[in-house]
Design an enzyme around this catalytic site. Sequence first.
Site, PDB file in Angstrom:
ATOM      1  N   HIS A  17       0.838  -1.208   0.000  1.00  0.00           N
ATOM      2  CA  HIS A  17       0.000   0.000   0.000  1.00  0.00           C
ATOM      3  C   HIS A  17       0.875   1.262   0.000  1.00  0.00           C
ATOM      4  O   HIS A  17       0.597   2.226  -0.715  1.00  0.00           O
ATOM      5  CB  HIS A  17      -0.886   0.056   1.252  1.00  0.00           C
ATOM      6  CG  HIS A  17      -1.927  -1.020   1.357  1.00  0.00           C
ATOM      7  ND1 HIS A  17      -1.993  -1.883   2.418  1.00  0.00           N
ATOM      8  CD2 HIS A  17      -2.953  -1.355   0.544  1.00  0.00           C
ATOM      9  CE1 HIS A  17      -3.018  -2.708   2.265  1.00  0.00           C
ATOM     10  NE2 HIS A  17      -3.623  -2.412   1.129  1.00  0.00           N
ATOM     11  N   LYS A  41     -18.498  -5.957   7.846  1.00  0.00           N
ATOM     12  CA  LYS A  41     -17.256  -6.717   7.918  1.00  0.00           C
ATOM     13  C   LYS A  41     -16.609  -6.495   9.273  1.00  0.00           C
ATOM     14  O   LYS A  41     -16.407  -5.340   9.675  1.00  0.00           O
ATOM     15  CB  LYS A  41     -16.310  -6.207   6.807  1.00  0.00           C
ATOM     16  CG  LYS A  41     -15.687  -7.314   5.968  1.00  0.00           C
ATOM     17  CD  LYS A  41     -15.028  -6.715   4.740  1.00  0.00           C
ATOM     18  CE  LYS A  41     -13.721  -7.343   4.405  1.00  0.00           C
ATOM     19  NZ  LYS A  41     -13.092  -6.691   3.233  1.00  0.00           N
ATOM     20  N   ARG A  92      -2.552  -5.654  -8.340  1.00  0.00           N
ATOM     21  CA  ARG A  92      -1.450  -6.583  -8.118  1.00  0.00           C
ATOM     22  C   ARG A  92      -1.374  -7.676  -9.170  1.00  0.00           C
ATOM     23  O   ARG A  92      -0.324  -8.082  -9.575  1.00  0.00           O
ATOM     24  CB  ARG A  92      -1.567  -7.225  -6.739  1.00  0.00           C
ATOM     25  CG  ARG A  92      -1.221  -6.272  -5.621  1.00  0.00           C
ATOM     26  CD  ARG A  92      -1.763  -6.755  -4.318  1.00  0.00           C
ATOM     27  NE  ARG A  92      -3.202  -6.927  -4.399  1.00  0.00           N
ATOM     28  CZ  ARG A  92      -3.937  -7.517  -3.507  1.00  0.00           C
ATOM     29  NH1 ARG A  92      -3.388  -8.039  -2.445  1.00  0.00           N
ATOM     30  NH2 ARG A  92      -5.242  -7.599  -3.653  1.00  0.00           N
ATOM     31  N   SER A 130      -3.217  -8.246   3.140  1.00  0.00           N
ATOM     32  CA  SER A 130      -3.305  -8.090   4.593  1.00  0.00           C
ATOM     33  C   SER A 130      -3.593  -9.403   5.307  1.00  0.00           C
ATOM     34  O   SER A 130      -3.063  -9.656   6.389  1.00  0.00           O
ATOM     35  CB  SER A 130      -4.369  -7.049   4.925  1.00  0.00           C
ATOM     36  OG  SER A 130      -3.993  -5.813   4.367  1.00  0.00           O
TER      37      SER A 130
END
Length: 156
Positions: A17, A41, A92, A130
């Site tokens: 990030h 979440k 990515r 993450s």
Amino acid sequence: MKVAIYPGSFDPITYGHLDILKRALNIFDKVIVLVAINPDKKGRFPISERVAMIKEAIEEVKLPNVEVDSFEGLTVDFAKKHNATHLIRGLRAVTDFEYEFQLSAANDYIDPSIDSVYLMSKVDKSFINSSAIFEMAKNGIDVSHLVPKSVVKRLK
Ligand code: COA
């Protein structure tokens, strides 16, 4: 002044990030890192801690012209409120593309005046995410090359 928003869950922030953020600052005068609050979440770290880790990480790598905030609601609404014209996202791999394509189409439907800019992850950072960081740290793997000190400290 060209302002962009870099939204995400940042749970927690990684060097992947930070690399995107650093490169976004070559394009925009100011970038606001936005921790998006998703009430559906649960998350790993509380929002306030994610914000604190990002702020400390920015100091660690000495990035100027960055603000950090959190927000519950539509990212484009936050962007408009802060006179931002663009959203920054990192890509990515091909697997990110489909999700990002839909996200940018949804944002564009809501507000076409806010455009999305995609920066490709550097190859050495393309495998970082993450949840993998969290899993590795939980199992005693050294993640200090993948996340800033502010995160290493809390993962311990
Ligand atoms: N380097 C390393 N990891 C990266 C990365 C990078 N450059 N880019 C993304 N990731 C990882 C994240 O760490 C995360 O990993 P995890 O799934 O293991 O936790 C994963 O990729 C996805 O995270 P993120 O990019 O933060 O996506 P997200 O789905 O959590 O966030 C929002 C998407 C928050 C930007 C988006 O849902 C949003 O704007 N929400 C607010 C509501 C809204 O406006 N919705 C859109 C219109 S309906």
